[in-house]
Design an enzyme around this catalytic site. Structure first.
Site, PDB file in Angstrom:
ATOM      1  N   HIS A   1      -4.299  -6.231   0.692  1.00  0.00           N
ATOM      2  CA  HIS A   1      -3.229  -5.930   1.451  1.00  0.00           C
ATOM      3  C   HIS A   1      -3.116  -6.713   2.650  1.00  0.00           C
ATOM      4  O   HIS A   1      -3.573  -6.653   3.841  1.00  0.00           O
ATOM      5  CB  HIS A   1      -2.827  -4.938   1.677  1.00  0.00           C
ATOM      6  CG  HIS A   1      -1.315  -3.829   2.355  1.00  0.00           C
ATOM      7  ND1 HIS A   1      -0.270  -4.941   1.756  1.00  0.00           N
ATOM      8  CD2 HIS A   1      -0.935  -3.195   3.676  1.00  0.00           C
ATOM      9  CE1 HIS A   1       0.932  -4.459   2.784  1.00  0.00           C
ATOM     10  NE2 HIS A   1      -0.149  -3.955   3.631  1.00  0.00           N
TER      11      HIS A   1
ATOM     12  N   CYS B   1       4.527  -0.870  -0.406  1.00  0.00           N
ATOM     13  CA  CYS B   1       3.278  -1.799  -0.048  1.00  0.00           C
ATOM     14  C   CYS B   1       2.857  -1.310  -1.623  1.00  0.00           C
ATOM     15  O   CYS B   1       2.201  -2.313  -2.213  1.00  0.00           O
ATOM     16  CB  CYS B   1       3.019  -1.832   1.373  1.00  0.00           C
ATOM     17  SG  CYS B   1       3.418  -1.720   2.684  1.00  0.00           S
TER      18      CYS B   1
ATOM     19  N   ASN C   1       3.377  -8.656   6.825  1.00  0.00           N
ATOM     20  CA  ASN C   1       3.020  -8.049   5.951  1.00  0.00           C
ATOM     21  C   ASN C   1       5.020  -8.116   5.580  1.00  0.00           C
ATOM     22  O   ASN C   1       5.786  -7.294   5.621  1.00  0.00           O
ATOM     23  CB  ASN C   1       3.400  -6.598   6.948  1.00  0.00           C
ATOM     24  CG  ASN C   1       3.134  -5.226   5.230  1.00  0.00           C
ATOM     25  OD1 ASN C   1       3.125  -5.521   4.708  1.00  0.00           O
ATOM     26  ND2 ASN C   1       2.830  -4.388   5.947  1.00  0.00           N
TER      27      ASN C   1
END
Ligand code: COA
Length: 328
Positions: free
Chosen positions: A254, A113, A284
């Site tokens: 995030h 990520c 996500n």
């Protein structure tokens, strides 16, 4: 020294949208659980055959259009991704070929990520040596190809999408990247992993287990590490940018869990209306969360001239990072 500037952003995601109600039909879950625990309502999921470059290329084109440059002007392409079209050539090289960015060189950064923020850091360092370069940083994943739809603990969390940004040290316009800080801890890598495909578990092995192709996560442990490390690295990024935490006016975090985002907002005393959230419609997207959010925040007017913007991210590896941008 000329500052690194972000001169354009872009983003793209699959058209296919999967809602929590759709997931209720294929696994033992429900909209209430997903909404309360994560904030996610729907996500974009690639259809069979759709791949990383299908989204990376339009995102890159949008970013270049805003930056006022052509692919031929690019000196470097950095792709933060776990899910390039192929292992070789890299995602970066695929994107280079499709854009006709013949003058550039291209490569991938594998930091899960955190891939986009890692890419920002590499670009920033490069531009200190040669400010006149034009660097395309792409971040994103088609992570749904690694989702085990039988595992409700992970399947509801992820979605697909890619974002991009153009960075340069040339010129007087663009949003100033004041600092980027990175961190990682490989000793905790087991908490979030895809075991298969690598040389430790090659697909050619007789005992290859296809289930090793899937993401596995110890959610509660990751939750704790995510908050601790995003907070610490964010303070470090602010310090190195030469600003006090009170000067942060907007946060682009995030997008992994709304509860984590709310805790970060509280920690930095930034009200939620000044924290960019799009997790409800993306889930996500791995390395895509930060650049997609940055692009939407820029285009939608969430970011305004004078804003001091904190980006903060956490992912598999474990990896994490933060950046401070002065918006112009
Ligand atoms: N639907 C319904 N119930 C579910 C479910 C789902 N999709 N997934 C798990 N559950 C159940 C569990 O089986 C468990 O049931 P039990 O109490 O009967 O055993 C219960 O819900 C609680 O599970 P738990 O995993 O403890 O929930 P949680 O509150 O920790 O939330 C996450 C799970 C994954 C949402 C959360 O831990 C998280 O967001 N972690 C961090 C993720 C992250 O930041 N990733 C960033 C790196 S990419």
């Amino acid at each position: 020294m000329s500052p690194t500037r972000i001169t354009g952003t872009g983003s793209a995601a699959p058209r296919n949208v999967v809602t929590n109600q759709d997931l209720e039909k294929i696994m033992d879950t429900n909209d209430e659980w997903i909404t309360q625990r994560t904030g996610i309502k729907s996500r974009h999921i690639a259809l069979p055959g759709e791949k990383f470059s299908d989204f990376a290329v339009p995102a890159a084109r949008q970013a270049m259009a805003l930056a006022g440059i052509d692919a031929a002007d690019l000196d470097m392409i950095i792709c933060g991704t776990l899910t390039p079209d192929t292992r070789m050539p890299s995602g970066g090289c695929c994107v280079q070929a499709l854009l006709d960015a013949d003058r550039a060189f291209a490569f991938d950064v594998c930091a899960a990520c955190s891939g986009f923020v890692y890419g920002l850091s590499i670009a920033d360092r490069e531009l200190r040596f040669r400010p006149d370069q034009q660097i395309l940083v792409v971040g994103g994943d088609v992570v749904s190809h690694h989702v085990d739809w039988r595992d409700r603990a992970t399947a509801v969390l992820f979605g697909d999408g890619v974002g991009a940004a153009v960075l340069t040290g040339a010129g007087e316009t663009g949003h100033r990247l004041l600092s980027v800080e990175l961190g990682s801890n490989g000793k905790l890598g087991e908490l979030l992993n895809i075991r298969g495909i690598g040389s430790a578990a090659p697909v050619t092995a007789k005992d290859y287990d296809p289930d090793d192709n899937y993401i596995r996560m110890q959610g509660r442990e990751i939750f704790k590490h995510a908050i601790k490390n995003m907070v610490e690295i964010s303070y470090r990024a602010m310090k190195n940018a030469g600003i006090e935490p009170e000067q942060i006016t907007k946060i682009i975090p995030h997008q992994a869990n709304l509860r984590i985002i709310e805790m970060l907002a509280k920690q930095f005393r930034v009200p939620m209306e000044r924290v960019f959230v799009n997790i409800q419609s993306y889930g996500n997207t791995s390395a895509g969360t930060i650049p997609i959010a940055l692009d939407e925040a820029a285009r939608g007017g969430f970011l305004e001239p004078g804003d001091m913007v904190l980006l903060t991210v956490f992912g598999g590896g474990l990896t994490w990072g933060a950046a401070v941008i002065e918006w112009e």
